[in-house]
Design an enzyme around this catalytic site. Sequence first.
Site, PDB file in Angstrom:
ATOM      1  N   ASP A  76       1.014  -1.011   0.287  1.00 15.14           N
ATOM      2  CA  ASP A  76      -0.219   0.202   0.077  1.00 15.14           C
ATOM      3  C   ASP A  76       1.015   1.057  -0.029  1.00 15.14           C
ATOM      4  OD1 ASP A  76      -2.062   2.072  -0.107  1.00 15.14           O
ATOM      5  OD2 ASP A  76      -2.823   1.148   1.818  1.00 15.14           O
TER       6      ASP A  76
ATOM      7  N   HIS B 171       4.399   4.015  13.552  1.00 17.19           N
ATOM      8  CA  HIS B 171       2.797   4.458  12.916  1.00 17.19           C
ATOM      9  C   HIS B 171       1.481   4.206  13.613  1.00 17.19           C
ATOM     10  CE1 HIS B 171       2.908   0.466  11.588  1.00 17.19           C
ATOM     11  NE2 HIS B 171       1.343   0.663   9.780  1.00 17.19           N
TER      12      HIS B 171
END
Length: 485
Positions: free
Chosen positions: A100, A408
């Site tokens: 992604d 993240h």
Amino acid sequence: MQPITQKSFIKISDFEWEIPVDFCSDMRVPVRVFASQALLQDAFKDQSIEQAVNVSTLPGLVEAVMVMPDMHQGYGFPIGGVAGTDIETGVISPGGIGYDINCGVRLLASRITLEEATPFLSDLASMLNQLCPSGVGVGSQRKLSDADLVEVCIRGANWAKGDPYTEPQDLQRTEDQGCLAGADPGKVSSRAMERGRKQLGTLGSGNHFIEVDLVTEIYDEVAAEAMGLFAGELAVQVHTGSRGFGHQICTDYVRRLQGAVAKYGIKLPDKQLVCAPIASEEGQDYLAAMRCAANYAFLNRQILTNKVRQAFEIVLAGKVDQWHLKQVYDIAHNIGKFEHHLVDGVKKTVCVHRKGATRAFGPGTQGLPAEYQEIGQPVLVPGSMGTSSWVLTGTHTSMERSFGSCCHGAGRVMSRSEAKRNVWGETLLKELEKVGIEIRAGSMSGLAEEAPQAYKDVDQVVQSVVGAGIAKKVAVLTPLIVIKG
DNA sequence: ATGTAC
């Protein structure tokens, strides 16, 4: 390779550990892990550290391979991994960026109080769900022509400049102003173009979400105020990426670069580390295509942001005084970038691969908007579904120790299939509703995959990066509305 | 993450 245990590490501090370069003969740089002792122990449950050691054998690496405390096993590289390569002697690897491409997070701030919003949360959840298409393979109402998509690849978020809901500040407060230079749509396959044309402005599935949060705690008032975040008021997160477009580009180049590995005689401990010299035609082509996907993702988050603003307007205008949503920041956490970093005291251009790791530039770094120059770059760390998220800032230490990078998210501890075996989606839905979260989910099995118990505790992840000094706490966000594919 | 296997 010999088995990796706690004994393989040198303790640098309570939150930083290093596998020295002489651990095995093929390593070119050390592996540097940012984690508490407990999260380091968790890392031995999957292959993430082994993968980081494998990465450390790639040609042209600089400084160290870094791993964030939210690490888990990924394709070739661990998710949570950061690797910087020399632009002349080094390689670029699609697995170091992820399928992604430019998956990332955008945060919007509001001055809406919880008291004002409470009567409208259910309507707001339904309107967000209605305006923002989500789910696996779900397309958009808008179908782009190939010529439109070519323009999207080159212009990124700028493509939405004409949209009445786009604000100039959105672009100023986006990593690289929402547009990477050097994108070449000529390097994107027709198959990727075909998938990309249909999906612009869609959320997707998996861990992608739109979330309306309440700002519940402030740790750094100066930074929070600069970002427009105030306790007791609402904020919105948009987490999505480049959808089938980036996925197809990654698939195409993983295949093509397998040829490059043989052609340039690169020795790999794992086939999934497929890569090409940055200076090679194959490497340059991947970078040009990757930047197209990155620009598509920046625009995708912009379009969804505008849909979120429209939903707020429809539901709240005339009922709540200040329903306006102002952009805080938009960051990528799956991307490859050319950046300047000090290596052994010398300024050097490095190709930084960040996979499941965000940029976290410290105060005074070039490229940050003026209002964030003193506080450092906002770092957005969404927690798992139904749990808190964190807003942090980058530091001088992150610039010195992690190429200006940070964690993240929470990071998986259970695979998707394992989560589906252990969690029943309907039960989870009821539990989330019971604690007062308005949830709109497209699929119950998708919901189960994202169960909080399938993830680490995001608070512990944040304690690790803060303890290591690579980020500073600013604010905590607690979910009120969650929209999932 | 992903038209969750072309």
